[in-house]
Design a protein around this motif. Structure first.
Motif, short mmCIF file in Angstrom:
data_model
loop_
_atom_site.label_atom_id
_atom_site.label_comp_id
_atom_site.label_asym_id
_atom_site.label_seq_id
_atom_site.Cartn_x
_atom_site.Cartn_y
_atom_site.Cartn_z
N ASP A 4 0.83 -1.21 0.00
CA ASP A 4 0.00 0.00 0.00
C ASP A 4 0.86 1.26 0.00
OD1 ASP A 4 -2.33 -1.45 -0.04
OD2 ASP A 4 -2.64 -1.36 2.12
N ASN A 5 1.94 1.25 0.80
CA ASN A 5 2.84 2.41 0.83
C ASN A 5 3.54 2.61 -0.51
OD1 ASN A 5 2.21 2.98 3.48
ND2 ASN A 5 3.94 1.81 4.31
N THR A 8 0.99 4.04 -2.98
CA THR A 8 0.77 5.46 -2.68
C THR A 8 1.94 6.31 -3.18
OG1 THR A 8 -0.55 4.89 -0.75
CG2 THR A 8 0.34 7.12 -0.82
N LEU A 9 3.15 5.84 -2.98
CA LEU A 9 4.34 6.55 -3.43
C LEU A 9 4.38 6.66 -4.96
CD1 LEU A 9 7.01 7.89 -2.65
CD2 LEU A 9 8.07 5.64 -2.76
#
Length: 86
Positions: A4-5, A8-9
């Motif tokens: 998820d990170n 998002t990045l």
């Protein structure tokens, strides 16, 4: 959670790249001459008909000294004259 990170990045980087490329921006110009057409943008740049796409509304209302609304297309090589502001 790590995926998820990363996602998002990647999304954030893509949005920043699009914004940095400035797909189009608006600006104002002034009709310097009608024949041949020349529109001044800022203090130094003068655009001639080769760099301009003109709407029929703007074309009907333009006269020397008219302020016009322009949209600079992606890459900055072409401008669309949307309408006069007088």
């Amino acid at each position: 959670m790590g995926n998820d990170n990363l996602l998002t990045l990647i999304k954030k980087a893509a949005m920043e790249a699009i914004e940095a490329s400035k797909p189009c921006t608006t600006c104002m110009g002034e009709v310097k001459k009608l024949s041949p057409l020349q529109i001044g943008v800022g203090q130094k740049m003068v655009l001639d008909a080769d760099f301009l796409d003109i709407t029929s509304t703007a074309n009907k209302n333009m006269k020397k000294g008219s302020k016009v609304l322009l949209i600079r297309q992606a890459g900055g090589q072409k401008y669309s004259v949307i309408d006069t502001l007088n």
